[in-house]
Design an enzyme around this catalytic site. Structure first.
Site, PDB file in Angstrom:
ATOM      1  CG  HIS A  79      -1.965   1.058   1.230  1.00 29.54           C
ATOM      2  ND1 HIS A  79      -3.197   0.871   1.804  1.00 29.54           N
ATOM      3  CD2 HIS A  79      -1.978   2.318   0.724  1.00 29.54           C
ATOM      4  CE1 HIS A  79      -3.917   1.965   1.669  1.00 29.54           C
ATOM      5  NE2 HIS A  79      -3.188   2.863   1.012  1.00 29.54           N
ATOM      6  CD  GLU A  87      -4.451  -3.073   0.585  1.00 25.91           C
ATOM      7  OE1 GLU A  87      -5.074  -4.109   0.889  1.00 25.91           O
ATOM      8  OE2 GLU A  87      -3.948  -2.297   1.432  1.00 25.91           O
ATOM      9  CG  HIS A  93      -7.872  -2.347   8.813  1.00 23.72           C
ATOM     10  ND1 HIS A  93      -7.809  -2.048  10.149  1.00 23.72           N
ATOM     11  CD2 HIS A  93      -7.207  -1.352   8.191  1.00 23.72           C
ATOM     12  CE1 HIS A  93      -7.141  -0.914  10.329  1.00 23.72           C
ATOM     13  NE2 HIS A  93      -6.762  -0.482   9.153  1.00 23.72           N
TER      14      HIS A  93
END
Length: 237
Positions: free
Chosen positions: A43, A70, A190
């Protein structure tokens, strides 16, 4: 079996803290795959505080499983993804100064923008996923953007599960079914961990992939990276 994609942002954070190349991000990503990991997730953020944009390019020939990038689809990020052409791009609406992702897309409000970005990625052969909160109307809105998958934002589940509230998984299960009924694949991520992943997996229909970084790397400090990856794979069977 649900695929395990390992987010290596924390490895880059540790490397950057000393300014050198220890730990070696590319070696760790290669080892994760050798240990059984079925994907690598990164990410990159605009300030490059962990994953650098160059890392995204350097990882391309290393990742022989699934490569998931991401990020918030700002122009620089879109250009990066189109250049690398990873297996999957996961769109996350995080603010530039966000410590970590803390909300999913409002797929109704941003439908036009998401549809435009997703169309460009799909035209380049890149599978798309949208990071979303577990709300039925949001999932229905995601289906209208043309995305291939959604990624359920699981922080609320994780925080409630640790308190003993197992009913917190119910909205996720319901939304996963809405996604499946709408023709969408289901990912999640997450704050998923060794403690909660088995329960989550058992209660979410059609769960294709989980992306786990912070917990997995933290657990590996005590238990070892190879061991932890195999513990996740066992729980995801």
């Amino acid at each position: 079996m649900t695929k395990l994609s390992v987010n290596v942002n924390k490895i880059a954070t540790l490397r950057n803290s000393r300014g050198g190349n220890t730990p070696n991000l590319l070696k760790v990503a290669s080892d994760i795959q050798d240990f059984g990991g079925q994907g690598i997730t990164i990410h990159p953020r605009p300030d490059e505080r962990h994953i650098r944009y160059q890392d995204a390019y350097d990882l391309k020939p290393i990742v022989h499983t699934e490569y998931n990038i991401e990020g918030n689809p700002i122009p620089k990020f879109v250009d990066l993804v189109l250049s690398i052409k990873p297996t999957q791009v996961t769109l996350v609406p995080d603010a530039i100064d966000a410590i970590t992702s803390n909300a999913g897309w409002d797929t109704k409000k941003h439908k036009g923008f998401l549809k435009e970005v997703i169309t460009e990625f799909k035209n380049n052969g890149i599978r798309t996923s949208i990071f979303v909160d577990p709300k039925k109307d949001i999932i229905e809105g995601a289906a209208e953007t043309g995305t291939d998958r959604i990624e359920l934002y699981t922080e609320e589940f994780a925080s409630e599960y640790i308190k003993g509230n197992k009913a917190a998984v119910e909205p996720y299960a319901q939304c996963a079914q809405v996604a499946i009924d709408s023709g969408l694949g289901v990912n999640a991520g997450h704050d998923l961990s060794l403690d909660n992943i088995k329960f989550f997996k058992e209660n979410i229909p059609g769960l294709l992939e989980v992306s786990i970084g912070h917990a997995l790397i933290s657990e590996s400090i005590y238990l070892g990276l190879e061991n932890v990856i195999n513990m996740y794979l066992h729980r995801l069977k």
